[in-house]
Design a protein around this motif. Structure first.
Motif, PDB file in Angstrom:
ATOM      1  N   GLN A 125      36.858  36.334  70.534  1.00  0.00           N
ATOM      2  CA  GLN A 125      36.452  35.023  70.029  1.00  0.00           C
ATOM      3  C   GLN A 125      36.153  34.076  71.182  1.00  0.00           C
ATOM      4  O   GLN A 125      35.260  33.227  71.079  1.00  0.00           O
ATOM      5  CB  GLN A 125      37.545  34.436  69.135  1.00  0.00           C
ATOM      6  N   ASN A 168      32.816  31.885  71.744  1.00  0.00           N
ATOM      7  CA  ASN A 168      32.782  30.437  71.970  1.00  0.00           C
ATOM      8  C   ASN A 168      32.105  30.074  73.289  1.00  0.00           C
ATOM      9  O   ASN A 168      31.654  28.933  73.462  1.00  0.00           O
ATOM     10  CB  ASN A 168      34.201  29.874  71.946  1.00  0.00           C
ATOM     11  N   GLU A 185      24.806  27.089  73.020  1.00  0.00           N
ATOM     12  CA  GLU A 185      24.236  26.822  71.710  1.00  0.00           C
ATOM     13  C   GLU A 185      22.817  27.373  71.588  1.00  0.00           C
ATOM     14  O   GLU A 185      22.423  27.912  70.551  1.00  0.00           O
ATOM     15  CB  GLU A 185      24.236  25.316  71.442  1.00  0.00           C
ATOM     16  N   LYS A 200      22.945  31.030  70.869  1.00  0.00           N
ATOM     17  CA  LYS A 200      23.376  31.300  69.490  1.00  0.00           C
ATOM     18  C   LYS A 200      22.198  31.131  68.527  1.00  0.00           C
ATOM     19  O   LYS A 200      22.019  31.945  67.609  1.00  0.00           O
ATOM     20  CB  LYS A 200      24.523  30.361  69.097  1.00  0.00           C
ATOM     21  N   VAL A 254      26.813  35.705  63.560  1.00  0.00           N
ATOM     22  CA  VAL A 254      26.288  34.369  63.868  1.00  0.00           C
ATOM     23  C   VAL A 254      25.043  34.096  63.039  1.00  0.00           C
ATOM     24  O   VAL A 254      24.915  33.053  62.393  1.00  0.00           O
ATOM     25  CB  VAL A 254      25.956  34.252  65.372  1.00  0.00           C
ATOM     26  N   ARG A 257      25.045  31.354  59.873  1.00  0.00           N
ATOM     27  CA  ARG A 257      24.227  30.143  59.999  1.00  0.00           C
ATOM     28  C   ARG A 257      23.195  30.053  58.884  1.00  0.00           C
ATOM     29  O   ARG A 257      22.916  28.974  58.369  1.00  0.00           O
ATOM     30  CB  ARG A 257      23.544  30.115  61.367  1.00  0.00           C
ATOM     31  N   VAL A 310      29.096  27.481  58.624  1.00  0.00           N
ATOM     32  CA  VAL A 310      29.560  27.078  59.944  1.00  0.00           C
ATOM     33  C   VAL A 310      29.868  25.587  59.909  1.00  0.00           C
ATOM     34  O   VAL A 310      29.370  24.848  59.059  1.00  0.00           O
ATOM     35  CB  VAL A 310      28.501  27.361  61.034  1.00  0.00           C
ATOM     36  N   ASP A 311      30.726  25.149  60.860  1.00  0.00           N
ATOM     37  CA  ASP A 311      31.044  23.725  60.913  1.00  0.00           C
ATOM     38  C   ASP A 311      30.057  22.993  61.823  1.00  0.00           C
ATOM     39  O   ASP A 311      29.065  23.569  62.272  1.00  0.00           O
ATOM     40  CB  ASP A 311      32.494  23.509  61.379  1.00  0.00           C
ATOM     41  N   GLN A 339      30.240  22.167  64.807  1.00  0.00           N
ATOM     42  CA  GLN A 339      30.164  22.731  66.151  1.00  0.00           C
ATOM     43  C   GLN A 339      29.547  24.136  66.154  1.00  0.00           C
ATOM     44  O   GLN A 339      29.442  24.773  67.200  1.00  0.00           O
ATOM     45  CB  GLN A 339      31.561  22.800  66.792  1.00  0.00           C
ATOM     46  N   ASN A 375      30.837  26.740  64.584  1.00  0.00           N
ATOM     47  CA  ASN A 375      31.879  27.765  64.522  1.00  0.00           C
ATOM     48  C   ASN A 375      31.991  28.352  63.121  1.00  0.00           C
ATOM     49  O   ASN A 375      31.819  27.643  62.123  1.00  0.00           O
ATOM     50  CB  ASN A 375      33.230  27.176  64.940  1.00  0.00           C
ATOM     51  N   LEU A 417      36.735  33.329  61.840  1.00  0.00           N
ATOM     52  CA  LEU A 417      35.972  34.228  62.706  1.00  0.00           C
ATOM     53  C   LEU A 417      36.823  35.388  63.201  1.00  0.00           C
ATOM     54  O   LEU A 417      36.353  36.530  63.279  1.00  0.00           O
ATOM     55  CB  LEU A 417      35.403  33.446  63.898  1.00  0.00           C
ATOM     56  N   ASN A 418      38.081  35.119  63.548  1.00  0.00           N
ATOM     57  CA  ASN A 418      38.919  36.189  64.082  1.00  0.00           C
ATOM     58  C   ASN A 418      39.137  37.289  63.041  1.00  0.00           C
ATOM     59  O   ASN A 418      39.237  38.472  63.384  1.00  0.00           O
ATOM     60  CB  ASN A 418      40.265  35.636  64.555  1.00  0.00           C
TER      61      ASN A 418
END
Length: 487
Positions: free
Chosen positions: A142, A146, A150, A153, A309, A313, A318-319, A321, A323, A327-328
């Motif tokens: 993770q 992170n 961006e 991503k 990802v 999306r 996703v939030d 940010q 994320n 996710l884990n």
């Protein structure tokens, strides 16, 4: 940079416990959309039950084969179990099955290594999955996620969209490899001999037009309706004209199997547990075996990250940010699925890009994954139904979903070349190399090097340097294979 997020409503009143657990109403979805999405994803992925056994059908160094009926049964079983696990625990609309890139890598590269048997090959897959489990449990996987900028991503989302669209075009025979006048080959071309011909291509074109019209008119169930219309047309054409499956003698046939109802056969699960965990280390030595585990690990590590990802999306899960919730859990299920695939001799199971078909149909939660998983389990016993849906009937949905994902390119800051160029390499190399991992690797290496060349090395996360170095080793694996005599 703008992030696409779902129109969540935390105050939405759930209809029942199932709604509350999966957050169906909260994610602005309905049970109907989740069911349609789950069915659409299954139809888009069902070909793997037929294709995976064909990819893994070759002999190992000892001349032994896995057996097509056995691999077909285990492929459906593992796809069902791992997809249900993803839906129940991670609660995302991600479906899993034997990954096409990694199964080809196993069959063409690793299984042909001298002195290596299929149980030993699958042992390497199990070990790669277990290493990934450790990386997830320690938070490393993770943390790498992170650390991705961006722009990269977003590039991953666009790349997966292009990749999905290319899969659809190739599956339909709309795009093919063509010979040129000199007798060599050009990379791709239109149809067969530079022309569009054959009934299967017609099914694709009609299916694409129907799906596109329904989607643009915002018809509920547009993608699923498009698949059904194309499937019905394909079966009618096969019954009337007896097109048959594509072959050297029949280049205009259906790309994998002709639409039909074949005879029933009970699932054969005899491959479960037929694995030698450390046999490759004895057969090849610890250095060579470790290199092969590394190659498998790096491929599955980033394929899953990129796919999750892109699909999350597109779903808006996703939030602010960017994320992904839980996710884990997503990464842990994916890691365990890799080991499970090896333990069942069905190749590593991974999140499928075709999950985007269900998202395009409206799926937003893990409930859709449970529908998909159950259908895979049913498919173990009703394999003839799989043959009713040819590639050409599903391909239009993949092209339309690919378009939806490519629209995310507007969120890349194209004025910042230091980020935009790596993002471009990321999304352009995914379809051009037919690999999600290759695109991610090239993008990460380019980002680290270009930012350093700009005098902005401090903007490169330390983990990104680690990953970029690992990809340099990955891309240079052929050199190491030559050094250690694996060629």
């Amino acid at each position: 940079m703008a992030i696409t997020t779902v129109n969540t409503d935390p105050n939405a009143r759930p209809r029942n416990g199932v709604d509350r657990y999966f957050k169906i109403s909260e994610r602005s979805s309905t049970f109907g959309r989740e069911v349609r999405g789950g069915i659409a994803t299954f139809l888009a992925m069902s070909y793997i039950i037929v294709l995976n056994p064909l990819v893994l059908s070759g002999p190992d160094a000892a001349g032994n084969t896995l057996g097509i009926p056995q691999v077909a049964s285990i492929t459906a079983l593992l796809a069902g179990i791992t997809t249900i696990a993803m839906g129940l625990w991670a609660r995302h609309p991600f479906a899993l099955a034997a990954g096409l890139g990694i199964n080809a890598f196993l069959a063409v590269t690793i299984a042909t290594t001298p002195n290596l048997t299929w149980p030993e090959v699958m042992g390497l897959v199990v070990l790669a999955g277990l290493v990934m489990v450790v990386l997830v449990a320690t938070g490393f996987r993770q943390a790498v996620f992170n650390a991705v900028p961006e722009a990269l991503k977003t590039g991953i989302v666009v790349g997966i969209g292009l990749f999905i669209a290319l899969i659809g075009l190739v599956n339909a025979g709309f795009v093919r490899r063509l010979p040129d006048a000199a007798g060599t080959t050009v990379p791709v071309g239109l149809g067969t001999g530079g022309e569009l011909n054959g009934w299967p291509v017609l099914v694709f074109v009609i299916g694409l037009l129907v799906t596109a019209i329904l989607v643009t008119r915002k018809v509920r169930g547009a993608i699923l309706i498009g698949i059904v219309v194309a499937t019905v047309l394909a079966n009618i054409l096969e019954a009337v004209f007896h097109v048959g499956a594509s072959s050297a003698d029949n280049p205009l046939g259906w790309s994998l199997v002709a639409p039909s109802l074949e005879g029933w056969s009970a699932p054969d699960l005899s491959l479960l547990g037929e694995v030698s965990l450390f046999g490759a280390f004895t057969s090849l030595g610890p250095v060579i075996a470790s290199l092969l585990v590394f190659a498998i690990l790096l491929s599955v590590f980033f394929d899953a990250m990129g796919t999750s990802v892109g699909i999350a999306r597109e779903a808006g899960n996703v939030d602010e940010q960017g994320n992904i919730p839980h996710l884990n859990r997503v990464l842990m299920v994916d890691a365990l699925a890799v080991s499970a695939g090896g333990a069942g001799s069905g190749s590593a199971n991974q999140i499928f890009v075709e999950s985007g078909t269900g998202v395009g149909e409206g799926a937003r939660t893990g409930f859709a994954s449970i529908i998909t998983g159950v259908l895979f389990l049913v498919a173990m016993f009703l394999t003839p139904l799989i043959h009713l849906v040819p590639f050409e009937a599903v391909a239009p949905a993949l092209v339309v979903v690919g378009f939806m994902m490519v629209t995310q390119a507007v969120h890349i800051d194209w004025s910042d070349w230091g980020a935009a160029l790596p993002a471009f390499l990321t999304f352009i190399l995914m379809p051009f190399t037919y690999s999600i991992a290759n695109g991610i690797g090239a993008g990460m290496i380019a980002y680290a090097v270009i930012r350093t060349g700009q005098g902005r090395a401090r903007e490169v996360h330390p983990l990104l340097w680690v990953v970029a170095a690992a990809f340099v080793l990955y891309f240079g694996l052929g050199v190491f294979r030559g050094i250690f005599g694996l060629e």
